[in-house]
Write an enzyme that holds these catalytic residues in place. Structure first.
Site, PDB file in Angstrom:
ATOM      1  N   MET A   1      -4.005   4.762  -0.641  1.00  0.00           N
ATOM      2  CA  MET A   1      -4.774   5.297   0.484  1.00  0.00           C
ATOM      3  C   MET A   1      -5.757   6.385   0.050  1.00  0.00           C
ATOM      4  SD  MET A   1      -4.165   3.489   3.114  1.00  0.00           S
ATOM      5  CE  MET A   1      -4.808   4.460   4.486  1.00  0.00           C
TER       6      MET A   1
ATOM      7  N   VAL B   1       0.838  -1.196   0.000  1.00  0.00           N
ATOM      8  CA  VAL B   1       0.000   0.000   0.000  1.00  0.00           C
ATOM      9  C   VAL B   1       0.875   1.247   0.000  1.00  0.00           C
ATOM     10  CG1 VAL B   1      -1.696   1.300   1.370  1.00  0.00           C
ATOM     11  CG2 VAL B   1      -1.804  -1.181   1.306  1.00  0.00           C
ATOM     12  N   CYS B   2       0.450   2.275  -0.741  1.00  0.00           N
ATOM     13  CA  CYS B   2       1.075   3.601  -0.652  1.00  0.00           C
ATOM     14  C   CYS B   2      -0.020   4.653  -0.812  1.00  0.00           C
ATOM     15  CB  CYS B   2       2.197   3.770  -1.674  1.00  0.00           C
ATOM     16  SG  CYS B   2       1.633   3.862  -3.380  1.00  0.00           S
ATOM     17  N   ARG B   3       0.352   5.856  -1.201  1.00  0.00           N
ATOM     18  CA  ARG B   3      -0.635   6.934  -1.311  1.00  0.00           C
ATOM     19  C   ARG B   3      -1.585   6.719  -2.485  1.00  0.00           C
ATOM     20  NH1 ARG B   3      -0.773  11.789  -4.095  1.00  0.00           N
ATOM     21  NH2 ARG B   3      -2.170  13.341  -3.161  1.00  0.00           N
TER      22      ARG B   3
ATOM     23  N   GLY C   1      -0.620   4.259  -5.326  1.00  0.00           N
ATOM     24  CA  GLY C   1      -0.358   3.006  -6.037  1.00  0.00           C
ATOM     25  C   GLY C   1       0.983   2.951  -6.744  1.00  0.00           C
TER      26      GLY C   1
END
Length: 97
Positions: A91, A62-64, A66
């Site tokens: 996210m 997971v990141c901000r 993708g």
């Protein structure tokens, strides 16, 4: 690249499933909120913290939005890890659920 949606993750968590989620965002981003149960390992720390990543079973990245989790996926795959999934939309999409 295998992907999973934020909605799928949320549903599985609500059903009580224990998921291995690695959040590769920076400290200041994580301070704004994380998926419950996720492990925070910033992208640039992955090489030295590789032993903290579960080696068996599914691992969700997971990141901000993708992008960084895609790079993490490629790196971990090159290290021989299997069963990786990248959360689509990051996210930003999670926060809209």
């Amino acid at each position: 690249m295998q992907t999973i949606t934020p909605a799928e993750i949320k549903q599985r968590l609500e059903q009580g499933e224990k998921l291995d989620i690695i959040d590769v965002r920076e400290d200041e981003e994580v301070a704004l909120g994380m998926i419950p149960g996720a492990i925070h390992i910033p992208l640039m720390q992955l090489p030295e913290r590789l032993n903290e990543i579960p080696q068996n079973g599914e691992t969700i990245l997971v990141c901000r939005s993708g992008g960084r989790s895609s790079r993490a996926y490629e790196y971990l795959e090159a290290q021989g890890l299997k069963h990786l999934k990248n959360m689509t939309g990051g996210m930003l999409s999670w926060d809209q659920l």
